[in-house]
Design a protein around this motif. Structure first.
Motif: not given
Length: 433
Positions: A32-35, A128-129, A312-313
């Motif tokens: 999901n992050a590509g890293t 800060f979700d 997720a953040d």
């Protein structure tokens, strides 16, 4: 695949959950992050304390400088509680060139303008979700998914601890103190649950959401709030008899008198989505001028729901989405001067009143006269038969009103309490239809 080195400050309940996701589900986060989100360091106060996760050798440390002085660590999940030490630590991390992810809503509510301004000055970002509603992505939805809308109202159950306690009192007949004790045993409530039960936690979260949704500059301590710590089980039962459940609601609503803000136990009509939220769950009803009404529901606290939001953040920050949003929105560094806060006494709504009165002729007429003098119309009345007959008999008198201002309601109650026929202990609750 490229690698993004991340660190955690504070490996308590949430921090341990974040570490477990990063270590056990690295393939998922990398996709999901590509890293690859590589957990390089985790800073704690006490190295000897048992952790709810197994960290690789060399990751755990009690020296914050191991993060500050490592230029390869780009993103830090700052998951320590409290305010002042957390504020100092965040400033140090920002000045060291780190992007921040946090779940500390008290810190954001208290020092958001200072921290966000400093991050902008340094070209860094703060995500800060996880600070509001645990696993519910309400902040992302307000800042991104609803960007084409002007939010017109936001009504939510923002404190899972309070909702659990009230649910136990209503469904199982527990008294307040027993319900609090069970919440503590289950890990929903702290040893000192004051911030949860007196409405402060919900007010902090409401201040954050209202700033995002309406652009208003809000000091959470100035939001009118009433907690559940004074709730009487008898009011929960009368509410059910009337077709309502009591919920601790946080409300931000735009009116012609300004932005209405308050946190208080409220009667919510059974069948409405917010009335059916049980246990430690949160729910937030949002209305937008284009999209209409939306409802977000989920676990608002707990290790893995909150850790889910933190990771997720971390992914959004590693990808670069956070930086774009952060630069564009300028949250907490500016406000909309056109948004005025509605004075509490001008807030309009319906009310539930409970009086303990002498069981004799004319009492209801006396109370109705005073309500009328303050422009308050009665919608319905409940009065059960007294437990005994006699000159000293007393009964509970329940009155549901039509809409009135908060100022008129309080003024009427001040007059009613002076009546010889009315005993001490008047209860006023808001009504949300």
């Amino acid at each position: 695949m490229p690698k993004t080195k991340v660190a955690i400050v504070g490996v308590g309940t949430v921090g341990a959950g974040v570490a477990r996701i990063l270590l056990d589900h690295g393939d998922r986060t990398a996709k999901n992050a590509g890293t690859t989100l590589w957990l390089e360091k985790a800073v704690v106060r006490d190295l000897s304390r048992q952790r709810d996760c197994q960290l690789p050798d060399g990751v755990l440390t009690d020296d914050l400088n191991e993060i500050i002085n490592d230029p390869e660590i780009q993103v830090v999940a700052q998951l320590m509680g409290g305010i002042e030490e957390a504020r100092t630590t965040m400033l140090l991390l920002l000045e060291a060139g780190k992007d921040i992810v946090t779940a500390n809503k008290a810190l954001i509510a208290e020092h958001g303008p200072e921290l966000f301004s400093r991050a902008h000055e340094l070209g860094r970002s703060i995500a800060f979700d996880a600070a509001v509603a645990g696993g519910i992505p309400i902040i992302t939805n307000l800042t991104q998914c609803l960007a084409a809308n002007q939010v017109t109202s936001l009504v939510g159950i923002l404190n899972g601890t309070s909702n659990f306690i009230v649910s136990k009192m209503e469904e199982d007949g527990d008294n307040y103190h027993d319900a609090v004790r069970e919440a503590q045993q289950r890990g929903y409530a702290e040893a000192d649950p004051t911030m949860d039960v007196d409405g402060s936690d919900a007010a902090q979260k409401l201040a954050i959401l209202a700033h995002i949704a309406f652009g208003a500059a809000i000091d959470w301590k100035e939001i009118p709030r009433v907690g559940i710590d004074s709730l009487d089980p008898v009011d929960l039962q009368f509410a059910l008899e009337l077709g309502y459940r009591v919920k601790l609601l946080a409300v931000a609503r735009m009116t012609d008198k300004g932005l209405e803000l308050h946190v208080s136990p409220t009667l919510v009509r059974i069948g409405r989505p917010l009335a059916e939220v049980r246990g430690a769950y949160n729910a937030i009803s949002v209305s937008g001028d284009q999209v209409g009404d939306l409802l977000y529901h989920g676990l608002g606290a707990g290790q893995q729901p909150t850790a889910s939001a933190v990771v997720a953040d971390l992914i959004d920050t590693a990808v670069g989405r956070t930086a774009l949003t952060f630069r564009t929105l300028k949250l907490f560094t500016s406000h909309n001067p056109d948004v005025a806060i509605c004075s509490p006494e001008k807030i309009v709504g319906r009310y539930y009143f409970r009086f303990l009165v002498d069981d004799r002729p004319g009492v209801l007429a006396e109370i109705a006269t005073i309500l009328g003098e303050h422009h308050i119309s009665i919608a319905s009345v409940i009065q059960h038969e007294p437990d005994y007959e006699g000159d000293n008999a007393v009964v509970a008198l329940i009155i549901m009103t039509h809409t009135a201002t908060d100022g008129d309601a309080d003024a009427a109650l001040e007059d009613i309490v002076r009546l010889d026929s009315v005993r001490a202990g008047i209860r006023k609750l808001r009504v949300q239809d």
